[in-house]
Structures are given as C-alpha cells and as structure tokens.
Design a protein around this motif. Structure first.
Motif, PDB file in Angstrom:
ATOM      1  N   GLY A 116       3.871  11.549  17.289  1.00 52.93           N
ATOM      2  CA  GLY A 116       4.682  12.610  17.827  1.00 52.93           C
ATOM      3  C   GLY A 116       3.567  13.303  18.952  1.00 52.93           C
ATOM      4  O   GLY A 116       3.808  13.946  19.718  1.00 52.93           O
ATOM      5  N   GLY A 178      -2.052  19.560  18.401  1.00 54.47           N
ATOM      6  CA  GLY A 178      -0.565  19.951  17.779  1.00 54.47           C
ATOM      7  C   GLY A 178      -0.228  21.455  18.706  1.00 54.47           C
ATOM      8  O   GLY A 178       0.912  21.878  18.454  1.00 54.47           O
ATOM      9  N   THR A 180       2.046  22.524  21.691  1.00 53.10           N
ATOM     10  CA  THR A 180       3.026  21.990  22.322  1.00 53.10           C
ATOM     11  C   THR A 180       4.422  23.128  22.283  1.00 53.10           C
ATOM     12  O   THR A 180       4.478  23.589  21.416  1.00 53.10           O
ATOM     13  N   GLU A 184      10.123  18.753  26.727  1.00 47.87           N
ATOM     14  CA  GLU A 184       9.752  17.246  27.425  1.00 47.87           C
ATOM     15  C   GLU A 184       9.324  17.445  28.806  1.00 47.87           C
ATOM     16  O   GLU A 184      10.028  17.953  29.645  1.00 47.87           O
ATOM     17  N   TYR A 402      20.314   8.628  23.832  1.00 46.48           N
ATOM     18  CA  TYR A 402      19.589   8.462  22.506  1.00 46.48           C
ATOM     19  C   TYR A 402      18.828   7.213  22.263  1.00 46.48           C
ATOM     20  O   TYR A 402      18.565   6.750  21.404  1.00 46.48           O
TER      21      TYR A 402
ATOM     22  N   ASN B  59       7.807  25.216  13.445  1.00 44.92           N
ATOM     23  CA  ASN B  59       6.723  25.167  14.335  1.00 44.92           C
ATOM     24  C   ASN B  59       5.947  23.987  13.837  1.00 44.92           C
ATOM     25  O   ASN B  59       5.183  23.271  14.800  1.00 44.92           O
ATOM     26  N   ILE B  62       7.708  21.030  15.406  1.00 41.54           N
ATOM     27  CA  ILE B  62       7.468  20.960  16.942  1.00 41.54           C
ATOM     28  C   ILE B  62       6.102  20.520  17.314  1.00 41.54           C
ATOM     29  O   ILE B  62       5.727  19.489  18.035  1.00 41.54           O
ATOM     30  N   ARG B  63       4.982  21.105  16.325  1.00 38.65           N
ATOM     31  CA  ARG B  63       3.761  20.795  16.531  1.00 38.65           C
ATOM     32  C   ARG B  63       3.829  18.882  16.319  1.00 38.65           C
ATOM     33  O   ARG B  63       2.797  18.165  16.960  1.00 38.65           O
ATOM     34  N   GLU B  64       4.219  18.367  15.398  1.00 35.38           N
ATOM     35  CA  GLU B  64       4.194  16.821  15.233  1.00 35.38           C
ATOM     36  C   GLU B  64       4.824  16.171  16.057  1.00 35.38           C
ATOM     37  O   GLU B  64       4.869  14.980  16.074  1.00 35.38           O
ATOM     38  N   GLY B  65       6.038  16.705  16.991  1.00 33.52           N
ATOM     39  CA  GLY B  65       6.698  15.985  17.896  1.00 33.52           C
ATOM     40  C   GLY B  65       7.712  15.350  17.285  1.00 33.52           C
ATOM     41  O   GLY B  65       8.067  14.467  17.938  1.00 33.52           O
ATOM     42  N   TYR B  67      10.669  16.159  17.247  1.00 32.21           N
ATOM     43  CA  TYR B  67      11.963  15.969  18.444  1.00 32.21           C
ATOM     44  C   TYR B  67      11.795  14.584  19.156  1.00 32.21           C
ATOM     45  O   TYR B  67      12.912  14.507  20.017  1.00 32.21           O
ATOM     46  N   CYS B  69      11.367  11.705  18.518  1.00 29.95           N
ATOM     47  CA  CYS B  69      12.300  10.337  17.814  1.00 29.95           C
ATOM     48  C   CYS B  69      13.566  10.892  17.167  1.00 29.95           C
ATOM     49  O   CYS B  69      14.424  10.295  16.610  1.00 29.95           O
ATOM     50  N   SER B  71      16.924  13.565  17.229  1.00 26.64           N
ATOM     51  CA  SER B  71      17.847  14.504  18.014  1.00 26.64           C
ATOM     52  C   SER B  71      18.400  15.524  16.895  1.00 26.64           C
ATOM     53  O   SER B  71      18.326  15.376  15.716  1.00 26.64           O
ATOM     54  N   LEU B 100      15.969  22.212  19.925  1.00 31.03           N
ATOM     55  CA  LEU B 100      15.327  20.981  19.691  1.00 31.03           C
ATOM     56  C   LEU B 100      16.386  20.016  19.486  1.00 31.03           C
ATOM     57  O   LEU B 100      16.559  18.980  18.634  1.00 31.03           O
ATOM     58  N   GLY B 102      16.700  17.340  21.301  1.00 34.98           N
ATOM     59  CA  GLY B 102      16.223  15.984  21.417  1.00 34.98           C
ATOM     60  C   GLY B 102      16.803  15.072  22.572  1.00 34.98           C
ATOM     61  O   GLY B 102      17.964  15.377  23.105  1.00 34.98           O
ATOM     62  N   SER B 103      16.092  14.022  22.643  1.00 34.60           N
ATOM     63  CA  SER B 103      16.689  13.220  23.979  1.00 34.60           C
ATOM     64  C   SER B 103      16.644  11.626  23.450  1.00 34.60           C
ATOM     65  O   SER B 103      17.169  10.673  24.027  1.00 34.60           O
ATOM     66  N   LYS B 104      16.264  11.393  22.268  1.00 34.18           N
ATOM     67  CA  LYS B 104      16.002  10.145  21.781  1.00 34.18           C
ATOM     68  C   LYS B 104      16.242   9.855  20.244  1.00 34.18           C
ATOM     69  O   LYS B 104      15.913  10.911  19.506  1.00 34.18           O
ATOM     70  N   PRO B 139       5.565   7.950  11.211  1.00 31.38           N
ATOM     71  CA  PRO B 139       4.260   8.109  10.794  1.00 31.38           C
ATOM     72  C   PRO B 139       4.282   8.718   9.357  1.00 31.38           C
ATOM     73  O   PRO B 139       5.232   9.274   9.076  1.00 31.38           O
ATOM     74  N   TYR B 141       3.000  11.458   6.996  1.00 31.96           N
ATOM     75  CA  TYR B 141       2.316  12.701   7.400  1.00 31.96           C
ATOM     76  C   TYR B 141       1.694  13.274   6.162  1.00 31.96           C
ATOM     77  O   TYR B 141       1.949  14.367   5.729  1.00 31.96           O
TER      78      TYR B 141
END
Lengths: 548, 243
Positions: A116, A178, A180, A184, A402, B59, B62-65, B67, B69, B71, B100, B102-104, B139, B141
């Motif tokens: 991520g 971290g 962000t 996107e 997706y 948060n 969001i920090r770990e991204g 979103y 993977c 949706s 959030l 998402g797209s994927k 992953p 965490y």
C-alpha cells in the motif's frame, strides 16, 4: 548551470535557495512532533546544498553575453538525465509491487516496504517522475525550436525543473512514511501541493513569455498540447487538492469534499490527469519529434485542430465513467459514458494524423528503431483509446471495473504509448542536445525496442486474462442461484497471471536500463568534429510550421 | 471555422483563454450540480459520526494504502449485492473526507465488513493474513500491534473535520483523546460519557485483546468494525429521497 548566470542572476538564485532553506527550517520547527518535520529537514538540506553551491561559484567569471544568441538547452539536458533516473526508479518499484502481489512476504516486516505504501511510489515515480520530467525537458526544447526564441530568462527553467523534482522526492518519501491523502495520483499532502502550484505557475509563465517573444507568426500545434497540459493540470490539481490541514505543524489534512462529491471531483481529476498529463503533453511531444524524425510534414492541419479541441473539450466530461453503478447520480454516469464513447473520434483523429504522417517514410520505420518507437507508440495510443471508450460503456464496465483489466488498460497506455513516445523522442533528442554525431549504439536501441514491445505485450495480455477471469468468476452463478466462486477462489486464479505480469515488467525495466546505458555512453562519446550547430543556434529560416 | 483558428493560433493569450474555457465546461456541468441538487445525497437524521478512535483507524487505513486493493462501494449489480450486501448509498460516505470508494478489488469490498468478523479474527488477520487465509496476498501488518496509537492531536483532527462539514460538537473535540482511550478500555470511568456522546451503538471493547496499551491495531479494527454500520439507510426498502 551557475556559470551561465550573471552576477545579478546568481544573487537572485541565492535568494531563492535561501528562501527555500528558511521554509525548510520553518517546517522542521513547526512540525518537530510530526512527519512534516522530516520533510522540513529534507527541504532545508536541499536549500543549504544549493546555497553552498552558489557560494562556491559565486565569483566565477561572468558568462559570455553571446550565449543569449543560442537556445537555452542546459535545463533540457538535465531534464533528460532526471527522466532516465526516474524511469529506472519508478519501473523498479513497479516490478517490486508486482512481485509483492505474487509473493506478499517480500515486505520484510517493514512498513515502508508494504504494497500500500510502495504502490503510489511506483505510480507517482513513473507518471510524475519519469513522465513529468520528460514533458518538462522536451517542452523546453520544442518551445524554443518552434518559436525561434530563447527561454525568457536564465533562472526560472532551472527553478521549474529542480523544484518539480523536489516535489517528486517529497511525494515518494512521504508515501513510504505513510503521508498520503489517499486520492489516487493526487496523494501528496497539502504543503507539497502548494509547492507544486508555485512551480507550475512559473512553468506557465515560462511558456507564455516565450510564446509572446516568438519569431514565428503561428503557434505550432505541439505547443497547443503542451499549453493545454500545463493549464488544465493546474485547474485539476488546485481543485482536487482543496483541503484543511489539522494544523500548520502537521502533514495531515482533510479534503474539503466528502462522499459522492469527493468521488466525482477525484475522478474528474484522475481521468483528466490521464488526459492532460499522459495524453495531451505526450501528443505535444509526438507532434514535434515524429514528423522531425520521419522527415515528413504533419499530414493534416485540419485534423490537428479537430483532434486538439475535441480532446480538450470532451475528456473533461469522461471522468464519471470511473463511477459506473455507484452512488453517483445516474445522469452523471450517463454523461460520462456518452462523452467517453465520442472521445474516440478526436483520439483516432490524432492517431490517424500521426500514422498518415508516416506515409512515405515507412521504410524509415523499418530501418530506424527510434522512429519505430514513435510509430508503435501511436499504434498503442490508438488501441488504448479504443479500449478506453469500450470500457467506459456501462455494460462492459460492470465486468471490467475493480479488476486487473483496468490495470492492463492503464499499462497499455503507460508502457505502450507514454513510455515509447518518450524513449523515441529522447533517442532523437540526445545527439542534438550533446552535439554528438549519433547515438552510441543503434543496436542497443533495437534491443530496447524488442524488450519494450515484448514486455508490454506480456504485461497487457496477462492483465487482460486475469481481469476478464476475475470479472467472470465474480458474477458466475450456480444452477441453484448462488454465487459459484468465493472471493479467494478468484484470487488463487490470479496467481499465474501475477507472475507473468512481473516478467513483462522486468523486461520493460531491462529496456529502460539499456536505454540509460546507451544514452549515458552517448554523452561520454567524443563531440562531433564538424559540430552541426543548426540544432543549437537561433536559426534565420522558419522552423517546423503548421501545415497551411 | 479553420479561418477563425488561423487567427486564434497567432494569439497566445487568446489560445490560453480558449483552452481554459473549453476545458472548464465539462467539469463545471458535472460537478457543480452535485452540491446543489438535494436528491444527490439521501437524508438520514440518524447518520452517526466516527469516534476519535475510528477517525484514527481510518487514517491508518489511508496511511497504509488499503484503498489501493479494497473498495468501499457496493455497486447496484446483482452479484455485487449478493456477495457484499445492499448496494452503497451516497449518505453512507457523507462524512468521509476524503471518500474511500476505491478503484480496484485485489481484495474484497469492505463497505459492509463491520461486525462481519470478530475483533480477534480481524486482529489476527491484520497481523498475518496467511495465518487465517493461506492463499491471501495481503501484506502482514505486524507493526500495528507494536505501535502505540498517537492520540494527543485527535482534537485537532476532529476540529479540522468540523471545518469541512462533519457535525462534531465542542464537547467531542475537547474530549477526543480521552474518548479514544475509553473506547478500547471498557472498564474506565470515561466509557459511559463516550457512549453518551456518540450513541449507544458505539463499540466499546478491547479491540486488539490487550487493554493495557492503546495500539494502532485497536484503532484500525475499531474502524473496520463500523464500516456499513454508520446508518441503516441501505436496509430500509423505501428510503425517502430528500424533498
């Protein structure tokens, strides 16, 4: 760099790096309890390094005033090198994240190395690092050659190039820590966004001031595209990044928009980052380097006009096709779909215009891998825009959205179109910029070409297969009316494609390394004995001009 | 038309203005009405706001991204609804700054993952997904359990969210840090006040199974457990659209 500046300009440059140091100090102090402080230290170190360089060379002899009679190409040369550095970094991280999807434990229990956090390093690294530097470097070159005017001053081209790269470094290092916004392709936080806005305004001013001093009556079509790229990216960037920081001592901010409005704003931004960063800017590149290399004028002036305004108008409506069947109101989805389909007309007008330009030069495409890179880029541009319009249709999107199909589509564009037109243009540009008779090795260009093409095809086919498989498995019902596959079934089915994708990415990365080596060796090769200065001086005769 | 262009391309300022106007139309027509047409977002007076611990968890998401993977948007398609639950409504992300959606979906949709698994399952799964799902690509965490949650600036977070439109009260902002501790420690004296401020439906429990430390795992699990639970609007068959 500094030796080319007069004493007064050196003073100005010192004020700028001094100001940057002070900003860095303020961020470091204000954000001492926050990750903002880390970025403060980084900015301060960059500022101090610049300051030290200025002091060391401050008393160097004044430059030759005759230099103002030539084009200003030093920033372009630096931009080309930065482009290649970011290409290797961005594509390497891309290969890493691709491998993580096949072998997820390659994160080594380090937060900064998890998927991520690395994914935006890859996307920003290739889009903004690689693509952005290529656009800045080539735009300086094309702008001067098509207007027959030197860049307007000696400092601002460096400010834009280096300031932009500072933004890229802040962005990439922030993701790994971290930091962000989660939007996107607009992930960097508020302070990085403000910095980019300043850099971008100066970039625009370089463009408009050079255009105002042009010695050609017409503004060449490549510059329309570069202008649209600069202007619209500014609009998108400012509006999508409106946010309230929790304090001036913190990196964290909250988007001004929420929910459905935020989604629409984000994908208006996201899709048009594709349109005006990854399409418009690179079409500008194509409209100069392709006809130059082919030695043919642009096929049709009218097609250029139709496609330019078509793209500029219609793309901005298409963003909502990223939100089909979501909570976004139906009327916006329908508008987005309709414009996305019609968008194929100006897109193919551009692609057709470029391919028709090659008529009469196809033997050169066969023999010259540099021109072949550009021709292939145009073909991929045509195919990807067709695929994009197709995927924007709701019924198709219900399957493709997706899934990895989207990833395949994006990479057909990014590898097939963007990277190929960049490498073709750089190969064409490098010998002129360094006054070398030719590239170090034409054979290595050929090697790169086939690595790039095979890498792209393997990548895109892998993602088409995985995407369609995924989409079909998610919607398969058994005879009893229940879903046949669990989510994890679909994930297991992806594994071979994820490995194939990583192999495709590896081939493409190897190609970029070969390109960097070839260009590096060209730069180190001896200068042409009978240096052809036509590429460097302000010529008396008109340069490449619009068709009529 | 081409004659007009012949003149336009000789005028730099004219070209700049034309590009800005032509490019500005589409976004303006599609985005501006979303703020003015009332039907865009359903009305729900009972829509909850995230507690400070849930904000902190969001948060971290969001920090770990996450979103990238997952949706958080169930589409109005039969297989989406059968797999993930009732399709998402606009009101459900009304207070999400940013959204959030998402797209994927490298992993499954999470819009209604709240209360689907136990806290212990979520904690173990985040710590190493392959302990529970051997085929998982997610992953591990592990640092979430190691890291203490930073709570001292949560009041600033809530205040900033209020500025952009989330209805936090002065009391919520003033007690943000205390509330974050209380939510993961059901035995403290502050827990009843937290429930009073954020509603009885608030989850108050030791999310990561350890009451002694307030970790990032507590926050992220607290957030995941309210996904899809902030309003029951999506479960009401005839939700009145706003008048």
């Amino acid at each position: 760099m500094i030796a080319d500046l007069t004493r007064a300009e050196r003073t100005w440059a010192m004020i700028i790096v001094g100001g940057l140091t002070v900003i860095g100090l303020a961020m470091a102090v204000g954000g001492r309890n926050d990750l903002l402080g880390v970025h403060g230290w980084m900015v301060m170190i960059v500022g101090l390094a610049g300051f030290a360089m200025m002091i060391r060379q401050f008393d160097a002899p004044e430059p030759d005033p005759e230099r103002l009679q030539h084009y200003y190409d030093a920033p372009t040369r630096a931009g080309i090198i930065l482009t290649l550095i970011w290409a290797v970094i961005g594509m390497f991280v891309g290969l890493w994240v691709a491998t993580l999807l096949a072998f997820p434990d390659l994160t080594f229990d380090a937060a900064w190395a998890s998927f991520g956090r690395l994914r935006p390093v890859h996307t920003s690294g290739v889009i903004f690092g690689f693509g952005g530097n290529a656009l800045i470097a080539t735009s300086y070159h094309v702008l001067q050659r098509t207007t027959r005017a030197r860049l307007p001053d000696q400092i601002s081209p460096w400010f834009v190039l280096l300031g932009y790269n500072l933004f890229c470094v802040i962005a990439a290092s922030g993701y790994m820590m971290g930091l962000t916004q989660s939007k996107e392709y607009a992930e960097p936080e508020w302070y990085a966004d403000i910095w980019l806005t300043i850099v971008w305004v100066v970039y625009f001013s370089i463009y408009i001031r050079t255009l105002m001093r042009r010695k050609e009556p017409h503004i060449y079509v490549a510059n329309w595209y570069y202008m649209a790229f600069i202007l619209v990216v500014a609009m998108l960037h400012i509006i999508n990044n409106l946010a309230v920081p929790i304090s001036l001592g913190s990196a964290k901010s909250y988007s001004l928009f929420s929910g459905v409005q935020d989604a629409m704003t984000q994908w208006w931004y996201g899709h048009n980052a594709v349109a005006f960063f990854l399409t418009s800017g690179f079409l500008g590149m194509m409209y100069y380097y392709l006809p130059k290399r082919a030695g043919r004028p642009i096929f049709s002036y009218r097609l250029s006009i139709i496609s330019f305004w078509g793209i500029t108008f219609m793309y901005m409506w298409a963003g909502s096709h990223h939100l089909h069947y979501t909570a976004l109101p139906q009327w916006v989805q329908t508008l987005g779909m309709a414009f996305s389909v019609v968008l194929l007309v100006p897109s193919w007008a551009s692609a057709g215009n470029a391919l028709m330009t090659l008529n009469g030069a196809w033997h050169k495409v066969r023999d010259d891998a540099v021109l072949r890179f550009m021709a292939l880029a145009v073909i991929f541009y045509g195919l990807t825009t067709l695929e994009g319009s197709f995927m924007a249709i709701q019924a198709v999107n219900s399957l493709s959205h997706y899934t990895d199909w989207t990833i395949g589509h994006v990479h057909a564009g990014a590898l097939g179109w963007v990277a190929m037109i960049v490498f073709g243009s750089l190969y064409a540009l490098v010998p002129t910029m360094w006054k070398r008779p030719k590239l170090y090795s034409a054979k290595l260009v050929e090697v790169h070409f086939w690595l790039a093409l095979s890498g792209t095809l393997i990548y895109v086919f892998a993602m088409w297969n995985s995407g369609v498989t995924q989409g079909l498995m998610w919607r398969t019902y058994s005879e009893s009316g229940a879903l046949t596959y669990s989510f994890i079934d679909s994930l297991v089915a992806m594994h071979p494609y994820y490995i194939a994708r990583a192999i495709g990415g590896l081939l493409f990365l190897l190609g970029a390394i070969v390109a960097s080596y070839n260009i590096g060796m060209t730069i180190r090769s001896p200068i042409a004995e009978t240096s052809d200065d036509a590429g460097q001086d302000l010529p008396a005769q008109p340069a490449l001009q619009a068709g009529e | 038309m081409f004659g007009l262009h012949y003149n336009l391309e000789r005028n730099a300022i004219g070209l700049v203005l034309a590009i800005v106007v032509v490019a500005g139309i589409g976004g303006f027509i599609e985005i501006a009405p979303l703020f003015t047409i009332d039907e865009t977002v359903e009305q729900d007076a009972d829509m909850r706001v995230y507690t400070p611990l849930e904000v902190a968890g969001r948060n971290i998401y969001i920090r770990e991204g996450c979103y990238a993977c997952h949706s958080q948007m169930i589409r109005t398609l039969r297989d989406d609804v059968d797999r993930y639950g009732p399709y998402s409504l606009a009101v459900e992300s009304q207070y999400d700054h940013p959204m959030l959606w998402g797209s994927k979906r490298t992993g499954p949709d999470l819009a209604r993952v709240g209360d689907k698994y136990s806290d212990a399952w979520n904690t173990a799964h985040l710590n190493n997904p392959r302990d529970l799902v051997p085929e998982s690509k997610m992953p591990a965490y592990r640092w979430l359990l190691r890291n203490e949650l930073k709570t001292e600036d949560l009041g600033l977070h809530l205040a900033a969210l209020r500025k952009v439109g989330v209805p936090y009260t002065d009391e919520m902002i003033a007690n943000a840090s205390i509330d974050a501790y209380a939510q993961a420690n059901p035995d403290t004296n502050d827990a009843p006040a937290l429930a009073e401020r954020y509603g009885d439906a608030t989850h108050i429990r030791m999310f990561d199974g350890d009451g002694a430390r307030l970790t990032e795992m507590d926050a992220l699990v607290a957030y995941l457990q309210v996904l899809g639970k902030m309003t029951d609007a999506a479960y009401q068959p005839d939700l009145p659209e706003a008048q």
